[in-house]
Design a protein around this motif. Structure first.
Motif, PDB file in Angstrom:
ATOM      1  N   LEU A 151       0.833  -1.202   0.000  1.00  0.00           N
ATOM      2  CA  LEU A 151       0.000   0.000   0.000  1.00  0.00           C
ATOM      3  C   LEU A 151       0.871   1.256   0.000  1.00  0.00           C
ATOM      4  N   VAL A 211       2.685   1.750  -3.491  1.00  0.00           N
ATOM      5  CA  VAL A 211       1.790   2.181  -4.571  1.00  0.00           C
ATOM      6  C   VAL A 211       1.409   3.647  -4.410  1.00  0.00           C
ATOM      7  N   ARG A 212       1.049   4.037  -3.193  1.00  0.00           N
ATOM      8  CA  ARG A 212       0.591   5.406  -2.978  1.00  0.00           C
ATOM      9  C   ARG A 212       1.715   6.420  -3.120  1.00  0.00           C
ATOM     10  N   THR A 246       3.241   6.815  -6.894  1.00  0.00           N
ATOM     11  CA  THR A 246       2.384   7.489  -7.879  1.00  0.00           C
ATOM     12  C   THR A 246       1.871   8.837  -7.393  1.00  0.00           C
ATOM     13  N   GLN A 295      -3.777   9.135   0.156  1.00  0.00           N
ATOM     14  CA  GLN A 295      -2.419   9.422  -0.294  1.00  0.00           C
ATOM     15  C   GLN A 295      -1.716  10.370   0.677  1.00  0.00           C
ATOM     16  N   HIS A 341       2.845  -2.602 -10.600  1.00  0.00           N
ATOM     17  CA  HIS A 341       1.936  -1.649  -9.970  1.00  0.00           C
ATOM     18  C   HIS A 341       0.562  -2.273  -9.745  1.00  0.00           C
ATOM     19  N   ASP A 342       0.065  -3.004 -10.739  1.00  0.00           N
ATOM     20  CA  ASP A 342      -1.259  -3.606 -10.614  1.00  0.00           C
ATOM     21  C   ASP A 342      -1.290  -4.666  -9.518  1.00  0.00           C
ATOM     22  N   SER A 375      -1.111  -2.972  -6.177  1.00  0.00           N
ATOM     23  CA  SER A 375      -2.373  -2.275  -5.918  1.00  0.00           C
ATOM     24  C   SER A 375      -3.411  -3.218  -5.345  1.00  0.00           C
TER      25      SER A 375
END
Length: 310
Positions: free
Chosen positions: A46, A49-50, A53, A122, A189-190, A193
């Motif tokens: 988590l 990813v946050r 991006t 975020q 990334h996917d 996520s």
């Protein structure tokens, strides 16, 4: 009422985690392993990813850090003062200081997303990235001061722990990927996520599973003082500084969520490892988590009135 309804599922999941563990569903071993899954895989996914991006701004990070550090050290100062005032031993004081200064990141992330969506989540991740290293080093240093153990090197151990902490490593990896423009790599990334999406509900269940309502023991005075420090002093300082600095509205609300958090469950483990009063720490965690059900909506409502008019 809208605030209460929005964050109610967060606390329902915490209660559900408590009920499931006390009911033996599926087993105590499962919950112990689940904690490790969250800590070593889901939360780092988590965070990566946050952060990788995010639209990172030095000004944003500086603002978050300024407000949170000021509130954290104000709460620690309060803890030192009341610890001196009540004349308890060093083990009790270390638990009091953890009680006023540490925070439950899991609840912050879940509440921020539940109320204000992905942009707030975020910001909450960035706030955690700023707080985690400073809080850990400060708390361990306080253990060395108030509950020294012959031959022990708690600060050095804390530095080594931070160097191998999966959350810290994921934060650094996310910052590097963001800087290099690799934040949205296909597949990686996917995959991360999906793992990160699983983090919030599972870790809330784990928070509840780690609460200890039965057989709570401990001195009521430091328990009460820690709750005042964490759920009144900390958020009040956050609110005052955010207003003084004119912090952007969404950032201010996320900061206020952090201010109104109960202390984190990791405090119990640290109390056991470094010579604190572990039963007292368990009581503080449980009492604060229960009180935060009522305190957090009040602080969030005050923040919305001040920062999100209309």
């Amino acid at each position: 009422m809208d605030i209460v309804l929005s964050i109610a599922p967060v606390f329902v999941l915490i209660c559900l985690g408590y009920v499931l563990r006390r009911g033996g569903i599926p087993s105590a071993e499962f919950w112990n392993l689940n904690d490790r899954l969250v800590y070593f895989l889901l939360m780092p996914a988590l965070f990566y990813v946050r952060i990788s991006t995010a639209e990172l701004s030095g000004e944003t990070l500086a603002t978050l850090a300024t407000v949170l550090y000021a509130a954290f050290f104000a709460a620690i100062g309060y803890g030192v003062f009341v610890g001196w005032l009540i004349r308890r031993d060093g083990a009790v004081v270390t638990s009091l200081l953890q009680g006023v200064g540490r925070f439950n990141t899991f609840i912050a992330l879940a509440v921020a997303e539940a109320l204000y969506g992905a942009p707030a989540l975020q910001i909450a991740v960035l706030a955690a990235a700023a707080l985690v290293p400073v809080v850990n080093l400060t708390v361990v240093s306080l253990f060395a001061l108030y509950a020294p153990r012959p031959g022990a090197r708690p600060v050095l151990s804390a530095l080594k722990g931070l160097a191998t902490n999966p959350l810290i490593l994921s934060i650094l990896a996310g910052l590097l990927a963001n800087r290099l423009g690799f934040g949205g790599l296909p597949v990686l990334h996917d995959t991360l996520s999906v793992l990160g999406a699983a983090a919030l509900p599972i870790m809330l269940l784990c928070v509840g599973a780690n609460l200890k309502l039965r057989g709570l023991s401990g001195d009521a005075v430091p328990i009460a003082l820690s709750a005042v420090g964490k759920l009144v002093v900390f958020p009040a300082v956050v609110l005052a500084i955010a207003m003084a600095l004119g912090v952007e509205s969404l950032q201010a609300q996320v900061l206020l969520i952090y201010g109104a958090l109960p202390t984190g469950v990791a405090a119990y483990t640290l109390a056991r490892q470094l010579g604190g009063d572990a039963p007292l720490m368990a009581a503080m965690i449980t009492v604060q988590t229960l009180l935060s059900f009522a305190a957090m909506p009040i602080w969030i409502a005050i923040g919305e009135w001040l920062f999100l008019p209309g």
